[in-house]
Design an enzyme around this catalytic site. Structure first.
Site, PDB file in Angstrom:
ATOM      1  N   THR A 293       6.527  15.975 -25.103  1.00 16.10           N
ATOM      2  CA  THR A 293       6.113  16.596 -26.353  1.00 16.10           C
ATOM      3  C   THR A 293       5.380  15.571 -27.202  1.00 16.10           C
ATOM      4  O   THR A 293       5.353  14.380 -26.885  1.00 16.10           O
ATOM      5  CB  THR A 293       7.338  17.174 -27.102  1.00 16.10           C
ATOM      6  OG1 THR A 293       6.912  17.852 -28.285  1.00 16.10           O
ATOM      7  CG2 THR A 293       8.326  16.076 -27.475  1.00 16.10           C
ATOM      8  N   CYS A 294       4.750  16.028 -28.280  1.00 17.77           N
ATOM      9  CA  CYS A 294       4.006  15.122 -29.168  1.00 17.77           C
ATOM     10  C   CYS A 294       3.751  15.861 -30.476  1.00 17.77           C
ATOM     11  O   CYS A 294       4.637  16.551 -30.978  1.00 17.77           O
ATOM     12  CB  CYS A 294       2.704  14.668 -28.508  1.00 17.77           C
ATOM     13  SG  CYS A 294       1.584  16.015 -28.076  1.00 17.77           S
ATOM     14  N   GLY A 295       2.534  15.754 -31.024  1.00 15.19           N
ATOM     15  CA  GLY A 295       2.211  16.459 -32.259  1.00 15.19           C
ATOM     16  C   GLY A 295       1.725  17.875 -32.020  1.00 15.19           C
ATOM     17  O   GLY A 295       2.207  18.825 -32.637  1.00 15.19           O
ATOM     18  N   TRP A 325       5.348  19.231 -31.886  1.00 18.83           N
ATOM     19  CA  TRP A 325       5.971  19.092 -33.199  1.00 18.83           C
ATOM     20  C   TRP A 325       5.382  20.043 -34.243  1.00 18.83           C
ATOM     21  O   TRP A 325       6.089  20.522 -35.133  1.00 18.83           O
ATOM     22  CB  TRP A 325       5.862  17.651 -33.693  1.00 18.83           C
ATOM     23  CG  TRP A 325       6.645  17.445 -34.957  1.00 18.83           C
ATOM     24  CD1 TRP A 325       6.154  17.274 -36.216  1.00 18.83           C
ATOM     25  CD2 TRP A 325       8.071  17.446 -35.070  1.00 18.83           C
ATOM     26  NE1 TRP A 325       7.188  17.159 -37.118  1.00 18.83           N
ATOM     27  CE2 TRP A 325       8.381  17.256 -36.434  1.00 18.83           C
ATOM     28  CE3 TRP A 325       9.118  17.581 -34.160  1.00 18.83           C
ATOM     29  CZ2 TRP A 325       9.689  17.201 -36.907  1.00 18.83           C
ATOM     30  CZ3 TRP A 325      10.420  17.523 -34.629  1.00 18.83           C
ATOM     31  CH2 TRP A 325      10.692  17.337 -35.985  1.00 18.83           C
TER      32      TRP A 325
END
Length: 343
Positions: A293-295, A325
């Site tokens: 996952t990330c932004g 996110w």
């Protein structure tokens, strides 16, 4: 079929899922049919040599090697750069431009979510790409490796058979391989068939939410969640680049900034051995299911690609959280306690 419906389809049982890494699949393909590259990551020299072998006439129906520029910058880029602007400055000859902000789910409130199968097929048709073409996705000289893994992963989700990532365009320029300037060259539209959406490569919000609830309680023992954002954003001490969005992290996730997976100077991927050391340093258990996952799902794909390159963990148990996110922070409720801060 709507993308939202596709994403809600339950994944098949693990026993039905492939267990070969991308590199292993490509090696198998090399033995069974003509293919230009034997690994997922392609060097500038390999791409240059392959492009010289492309058919010389437009009427040819033979498979081609297509460079696909995936240039993209964060919305808070200090220089205000955009992908198409840097493409116009210089790009690989014959390259097409994949616009992450346009080829997406138009009905989603979150940025550049995976498109519908119809949108994807139309985009590939407009780019003049055929299903049997071998696509090499690449980034900007400025960033080295950033958004190309996301586009490569997108092509995999929609089942494009032959896709690779250039490692990387910065070296292409440094080593003196040819470039050209200007707008994307006109291409003849193709009729790319409607693909199958591979839901096994994507974890939806509601499923991840249940995993996070388990982590919040006694811990989800069989799952690793790796977050590619900076430590400050993960910890909740630095702001998110999108105004009004809380920083912090998903319960149970580990901070693994994507920069740790790249050479600090060339911004190429580290070697498989070095990548395995990075995952080991972060105590990533390769026997567990791994979620990246990330932004917004872009740099999460850097982690996913690194896992593939390093052949780390079971490839049938790795998924990317598309909304990442930006979706998580907007959908969870404060009362649920599903936004964690470092203590």
């Amino acid at each position: 079929m709507a993308f939202a419906t596709l994403r809600s389809i339950p994944s098949p049982t693990r026993l039905m899922r492939p267990t070969m890494s991308i590199s292993q699949q490509l090696r198998q393909q090399t033995q069974s049919r003509q293919i230009s590259f034997s690994s997922y990551l392609v060097s500038p020299r390999e791409l240059h040599e392959a492009l010289k072998k492309n058919p010389t006439t437009k009427i040819s129906t033979s498979p081609r090697v297509i460079p696909l520029c995936a240039a993209w910058f964060m919305p808070n880029d200090p220089e205000g750069r955009t992908g198409i602007d840097v493409f116009r400055k210089h790009h690989i000859p014959q390259a097409r431009f994949f616009d992450l902000d346009a080829i997406k789910d138009p009905e989603s409130p979150y940025p550049h979510m995976l498109p519908t199968v119809e949108t994807f097929a139309e985009a590939m048709s407009q780019l003049g790409i055929r299903r049997d073409d071998e696509v090499v996705v690449y980034d900007t000289e400025e960033l080295g490796i950033f958004s190309a893994p996301r586009v490569g992963w997108t092509l995999r989700v929609f089942g494009h058979p032959r896709v690779h990532v250039l490692n990387n365009y910065r070296l292409w320029v440094r080593d003196g391989y040819p470039t050209e300037t200007g707008e994307p060259a006109p291409v003849e539209k193709t009729s790319y068939p409607l693909p199958q959406f591979d839901s096994k490569l994507v974890i939806p919000y509601l499923e991840l939410k249940e995993i996070a609830k388990e982590h919040r309680k006694e811990g989800a023992k069989e799952v690793e969640i790796l977050d590619a954002r900076s430590y400050g954003r993960w910890a909740g001490t630095d702001p998110e680049p999108r105004p009004g969005l809380s920083s912090g992290h998903i319960p149970g996730s580990k901070s693994l900034p994507f920069q740790e997976l790249l050479d600090p100077e060339a911004k190429t991927y580290l070697s498989p051995e070095e990548l395995r050391k990075v995952f080991g340093k972060h105590e990533v258990d390769d026997t567990k299911s791994i979620i990246s996952t990330c932004g917004t799902g872009v740099t999460a794909s850097i982690i996913e690609t690194a896992l593939n390159v390093a052949e780390y963990g079971d490839p049938s148990l790795r998924r990317v959280y598309d909304g990442s996110w930006t979706e998580w922070a907007q959908r969870v409720k404060d009362s649920e306690g599903l936004i964690k801060k470092a203590t």
